[in-house]
Design a protein around this motif. Structure first.
Motif, PDB file in Angstrom:
ATOM      1  N   ASP A 108       0.736  -1.340  -0.042  1.00  0.00           N
ATOM      2  CA  ASP A 108      -0.062  -0.052   0.158  1.00  0.00           C
ATOM      3  C   ASP A 108       0.868   1.261   0.018  1.00  0.00           C
ATOM      4  O   ASP A 108       0.574   2.320  -0.759  1.00  0.00           O
ATOM      5  CB  ASP A 108      -1.010   0.046   1.196  1.00  0.00           C
ATOM      6  CG  ASP A 108      -1.955  -1.278   1.165  1.00  0.00           C
ATOM      7  OD1 ASP A 108      -2.456  -1.272   0.161  1.00  0.00           O
ATOM      8  OD2 ASP A 108      -2.231  -2.024   2.176  1.00  0.00           O
ATOM      9  N   GLU A 109       2.039   1.398   0.871  1.00  0.00           N
ATOM     10  CA  GLU A 109       2.776   2.339   0.886  1.00  0.00           C
ATOM     11  C   GLU A 109       3.475   2.632  -0.361  1.00  0.00           C
ATOM     12  O   GLU A 109       3.627   3.862  -0.904  1.00  0.00           O
ATOM     13  CB  GLU A 109       3.946   2.206   1.932  1.00  0.00           C
ATOM     14  CG  GLU A 109       4.522   3.429   2.330  1.00  0.00           C
ATOM     15  CD  GLU A 109       5.609   3.443   3.469  1.00  0.00           C
ATOM     16  OE1 GLU A 109       6.101   4.281   3.793  1.00  0.00           O
ATOM     17  OE2 GLU A 109       5.345   2.272   4.066  1.00  0.00           O
ATOM     18  N   ASP A 159       1.134   3.830  -3.032  1.00  0.00           N
ATOM     19  CA  ASP A 159       0.780   5.441  -2.731  1.00  0.00           C
ATOM     20  C   ASP A 159       2.020   6.423  -3.136  1.00  0.00           C
ATOM     21  O   ASP A 159       1.780   7.421  -3.665  1.00  0.00           O
ATOM     22  CB  ASP A 159       0.706   5.722  -1.211  1.00  0.00           C
ATOM     23  CG  ASP A 159       0.535   6.949  -0.954  1.00  0.00           C
ATOM     24  OD1 ASP A 159      -0.628   7.511  -1.438  1.00  0.00           O
ATOM     25  OD2 ASP A 159       1.193   7.655  -0.074  1.00  0.00           O
ATOM     26  N   ARG A 189       2.308   6.806  -7.011  1.00  0.00           N
ATOM     27  CA  ARG A 189       1.022   7.482  -7.857  1.00  0.00           C
ATOM     28  C   ARG A 189       1.261   9.137  -7.412  1.00  0.00           C
ATOM     29  O   ARG A 189       1.035   9.872  -8.330  1.00  0.00           O
ATOM     30  CB  ARG A 189      -0.228   6.987  -7.357  1.00  0.00           C
ATOM     31  CG  ARG A 189      -0.608   5.751  -7.801  1.00  0.00           C
ATOM     32  CD  ARG A 189      -2.187   5.155  -7.488  1.00  0.00           C
ATOM     33  NE  ARG A 189      -2.414   3.920  -8.240  1.00  0.00           N
ATOM     34  CZ  ARG A 189      -3.196   2.936  -7.757  1.00  0.00           C
ATOM     35  NH1 ARG A 189      -3.267   2.808  -6.730  1.00  0.00           N
ATOM     36  NH2 ARG A 189      -3.535   2.275  -8.601  1.00  0.00           N
ATOM     37  N   ARG A 190       1.572   9.319  -6.087  1.00  0.00           N
ATOM     38  CA  ARG A 190       1.665  10.796  -5.591  1.00  0.00           C
ATOM     39  C   ARG A 190       2.769  11.488  -6.213  1.00  0.00           C
ATOM     40  O   ARG A 190       2.795  12.625  -6.531  1.00  0.00           O
ATOM     41  CB  ARG A 190       1.966  10.554  -4.040  1.00  0.00           C
ATOM     42  CG  ARG A 190       0.619  10.443  -3.313  1.00  0.00           C
ATOM     43  CD  ARG A 190       0.944  11.100  -1.850  1.00  0.00           C
ATOM     44  NE  ARG A 190       1.833  10.399  -1.102  1.00  0.00           N
ATOM     45  CZ  ARG A 190       3.018  10.681  -1.140  1.00  0.00           C
ATOM     46  NH1 ARG A 190       3.442  11.558  -1.175  1.00  0.00           N
ATOM     47  NH2 ARG A 190       3.650   9.430  -0.317  1.00  0.00           N
ATOM     48  N   THR A 224      -6.683  -1.954  -3.743  1.00  0.00           N
ATOM     49  CA  THR A 224      -5.361  -1.107  -4.431  1.00  0.00           C
ATOM     50  C   THR A 224      -5.796  -0.578  -5.466  1.00  0.00           C
ATOM     51  O   THR A 224      -4.833   0.195  -5.888  1.00  0.00           O
ATOM     52  CB  THR A 224      -4.528  -2.531  -4.861  1.00  0.00           C
ATOM     53  OG1 THR A 224      -5.198  -3.240  -5.869  1.00  0.00           O
ATOM     54  CG2 THR A 224      -3.937  -3.348  -3.682  1.00  0.00           C
TER      55      THR A 224
END
Length: 329
Positions: A194-195, A198, A201-202, A298
């Motif tokens: 998950d990290e 993230d 994408r960021r 996800t």
């Protein structure tokens, strides 16, 4: 609809041979192509008695000859093991043979233990921390932009799509910085899933290769006509994972063992549950629900389906059930 692809480690079975595994791989790739799988990848591993894809570019050529439309490639090539120029030449050759179909996923792990890594590279002077520079050197060869002062032949101007692979934040950050698609190894190392997604994408920066982030996530699927049958079929890969986690050594893929999980005890079962948490095991409805839950959690753009089964026909049936489940989401 979420895209779906296939990662095949070309498993060598107990009592089998590398030749039979490669024959099975070609048959599996044809089957996956017919089911609408987007791409078929093999991975670089060395010194592993249960994996027949060590000569990765050779295996990709074998798969290319057996298929006609599915994208084919590496998931991945462990770039610290190689000079970028050599990889440019190998995958430039593959692009010349199978134009418009070649993917090249790049990782920075050795794909082996230190003893085997030394045999591959002769010394351990190559620096895994130089991975970003090696990726950019490889990009330069394919772009044929002259920055290296060397022209890769074949390779210069080849239409090879690069991916960054990873199981940590490093790969996510690099893929985002270079504007490349990112594949996360959640099928065996889900801890930072998950990290990492993230971060990717960021921090993604659009590039000539990719306008917006594209995340592909590894996901194990052991599907069969019933939940009980699927649970038994999954035990071959479970045994292989337990062997490598407890002894550090791979094994040839063993036959399934009914009741295997019950024989492990709480500690072994907990280890498997963590390592294989990105998995679906069951009949058609159960597998569909588990895949849907993973995609919802996800937001994966693409799933890289993987699983090793001792019985080749059962594995093909599993892919058929998987494709139908994803198409119906």
């Amino acid at each position: 609809m979420t895209a779906y692809s296939l990662l095949d480690l070309v498993p060598i079975l107990q009592g089998g041979s590398a030749r039979q595994s490669l024959i099975n791989a070609a048959d599996l790739a044809r089957h996956a192509e017919g089911l609408g799988f987007n791409r078929y990848w093999v991975a670089e591993h060395h010194g592993m008695p249960g994996i027949a894809s060590a000569a990765t570019s050779v295996v990709i050529a074998h798969i290319g000859q057996a298929t006609s439309t599915i994208r084919i490639g590496a998931g991945g090539i462990m770039l610290p093991n190689h000079a970028p120029l050599v990889i440019a030449e190998q995958f430039g050759t593959l692009d010349a043979l199978f134009p418009g179909r070649i993917d090249l996923g790049l990782g920075r792990a050795p794909g082996s233990d230190q003893k085997v890594a030394r045999a591959i590279r002769r010394t351990l002077d190559s620096d895994a921390n130089a991975f970003p520079q090696d990726v950019m050197e490889l990009q330069s060869y394919f772009a044929d932009d002259g920055r290296t002062g060397i022209r890769a032949v074949p390779g210069g101007g080849a239409d090879v799509r690069l991916w960054i692979l990873g199981s940590s934040l490093f790969g996510a950050q690099l893929a985002a910085a270079l504007g490349l698609p990112y594949a996360f190894a959640s099928h065996f190392a889900p801890g930072l899933l998950d990290e990492a997604v993230d971060v990717y994408r960021r921090t993604f920066r659009p590039s000539a290769a990719l306008e917006k982030p594209h995340v592909m996530l590894g996901f194990n699927v052991f599907a069969a006509d019933s939940d009980d049958e699927a649970a038994v079929l999954a035990t071959s890969q479970q045994q292989a994972f337990v062997a490598i986690r407890t002894t550090g050594a791979g094994i040839e893929l063993p036959p399934p063992v009914p009741g295997y999980l019950d024989s492990l005890g709480p500690q072994g079962a907990a280890m498997l549950s963590q390592v294989l948490s990105a998995s679906a095991i069951g009949g058609p409805e159960k597998v569909k629900a588990q895949i849907a839950a993973f995609v919802d959690r996800t937001g994966a753009d693409e799933l890289m389906i993987t699983s090793a089964m001792y019985d080749h026909d059962a594995r093909k049936r599993s892919l058929s059930i998987t494709a139908e489940a994803i198409r119906s989401l």
